[in-house]
Design a protein around this motif. Structure first.
Motif, PDB file in Angstrom:
ATOM      1  N   ALA A 118       0.750  -1.309   0.185  1.00 24.21           N
ATOM      2  CA  ALA A 118      -0.150   0.038  -0.113  1.00 24.21           C
ATOM      3  C   ALA A 118       0.890   1.166  -0.061  1.00 24.21           C
ATOM      4  O   ALA A 118       0.570   2.215  -0.736  1.00 24.21           O
ATOM      5  N   HIS A 119       1.888   1.151   0.799  1.00 27.85           N
ATOM      6  CA  HIS A 119       2.828   2.386   0.842  1.00 27.85           C
ATOM      7  C   HIS A 119       3.495   2.559  -0.636  1.00 27.85           C
ATOM      8  O   HIS A 119       3.662   3.822  -0.992  1.00 27.85           O
ATOM      9  N   GLY A 120       3.968   1.366  -1.061  1.00 26.35           N
ATOM     10  CA  GLY A 120       4.610   1.512  -2.221  1.00 26.35           C
ATOM     11  C   GLY A 120       3.628   2.182  -3.628  1.00 26.35           C
ATOM     12  O   GLY A 120       4.313   2.903  -4.434  1.00 26.35           O
ATOM     13  N   THR A 121       2.672   1.740  -3.448  1.00 25.35           N
ATOM     14  CA  THR A 121       1.715   2.258  -4.367  1.00 25.35           C
ATOM     15  C   THR A 121       0.974   3.696  -4.314  1.00 25.35           C
ATOM     16  O   THR A 121       0.794   4.326  -5.097  1.00 25.35           O
ATOM     17  N   GLU A 122       1.177   4.133  -3.014  1.00 22.19           N
ATOM     18  CA  GLU A 122       0.854   5.587  -2.814  1.00 22.19           C
ATOM     19  C   GLU A 122       2.007   6.481  -2.903  1.00 22.19           C
ATOM     20  O   GLU A 122       2.003   7.740  -3.028  1.00 22.19           O
ATOM     21  N   PHE A 123       3.399   5.904  -3.252  1.00 22.97           N
ATOM     22  CA  PHE A 123       4.579   7.016  -3.509  1.00 22.97           C
ATOM     23  C   PHE A 123       4.173   7.679  -4.776  1.00 22.97           C
ATOM     24  O   PHE A 123       3.620   7.180  -5.798  1.00 22.97           O
ATOM     25  N   PRO A 124       4.322   8.992  -4.790  1.00 20.31           N
ATOM     26  CA  PRO A 124       4.048   9.892  -6.199  1.00 20.31           C
ATOM     27  C   PRO A 124       4.883   9.526  -7.029  1.00 20.31           C
ATOM     28  O   PRO A 124       6.100   9.364  -7.130  1.00 20.31           O
ATOM     29  N   ALA A 125       4.186   9.468  -8.238  1.00 17.90           N
ATOM     30  CA  ALA A 125       4.986   9.075  -9.665  1.00 17.90           C
ATOM     31  C   ALA A 125       5.822  10.400  -9.876  1.00 17.90           C
ATOM     32  O   ALA A 125       5.600  11.468  -9.687  1.00 17.90           O
ATOM     33  N   GLY A 126       7.034   9.733 -10.482  1.00 23.00           N
ATOM     34  CA  GLY A 126       7.938  10.770 -10.817  1.00 23.00           C
ATOM     35  C   GLY A 126       8.804  11.418  -9.480  1.00 23.00           C
ATOM     36  O   GLY A 126       9.415  12.459  -9.780  1.00 23.00           O
ATOM     37  N   ALA A 127       8.570  10.885  -8.563  1.00 16.15           N
ATOM     38  CA  ALA A 127       9.337  11.471  -7.350  1.00 16.15           C
ATOM     39  C   ALA A 127      10.568  10.723  -6.996  1.00 16.15           C
ATOM     40  O   ALA A 127      10.742  10.890  -5.457  1.00 16.15           O
ATOM     41  N   GLN A 128      11.195  10.161  -8.002  1.00 15.18           N
ATOM     42  CA  GLN A 128      12.264   9.379  -7.484  1.00 15.18           C
ATOM     43  C   GLN A 128      13.354  10.427  -7.055  1.00 15.18           C
ATOM     44  O   GLN A 128      14.253   9.902  -6.081  1.00 15.18           O
TER      45      GLN A 128
END
Length: 181
Positions: free
Chosen positions: A116-126
């Protein structure tokens, strides 16, 4: 096994077996593992034991290489709610599980929390990934530490308060579970 995978697995297994023949250094006696060492000993332990150091870095590298891998984990939210219900009930009942059972239960629920936390990480926020994950890990460690401290404090004198807190966690989990399904 595919030829590409085999090309990497065989040398990795040979290296693991070579190092595995010696002591894993996960036990008392290696630097940073003393009962009286406190915070510094706790910080040094995973950094001075080759098993901890290599395993944690390897998991991080592998996780970054795979990402979510496009795999969807069904029922993540209900399982997170169920984890609160189950752990709350275990606390309230002061249930005793075999070590392997507790580890399996924690690991299974951790899979859903982590997903769940991995999927919540904002896209493009590497770019912010290392600092976000570092802060997340520190906060998680502090919460685990607070829970362990509370458990040790409540165990000898205030067992009823531990049970009551377990009931509260279980009720919260039940409410989330009802909303999730």
């Amino acid at each position: 096994m595919t030829p590409t995978l085999s090309r990497f697995v065989r040398p990795a297994a040979a290296i693991a077996l070579t190092f595995g023949a010696s002591v894993a250094f996960a036990h008392p006696g290696h630097p940073g593992h003393t009962a009286e060492g406190g915070l510094l000993a706790g910080v040094l332990h995973p950094l001075t034991g080759a098993d901890h150091l290599l395993a944690m870095v390897a998991v991080g590298v592998w996780s970054a290489l795979l990402g979510a891998g496009g795999v969807a984990l069904p029922m993540a939210e209900p399982m997170i709610a169920a984890s609160l219900l189950v752990f709350g009930l275990l606390i309230a009942a002061r249930a005793q599980l075999p070590t392997w059972g507790g580890a399996l239960l924690c690991g299974a629920f951790a899979l859903f929390h982590g997903y769940a936390h991995g999927t919540e990480f904002p896209a493009g926020a590497q770019a912010m990934f290392p600092t976000f994950v570092g802060g997340f890990a520190v906060a998680t460690a502090l919460l685990h530490t607070a829970g362990i401290g509370a458990g040790f404090a409540l165990k000898p004198r205030l067992a009823w308060l531990a049970r009551l807190s377990g009931v509260g966690v279980a009720l919260y989990g039940a409410g989330l579970l009802a909303a999730a399904v």
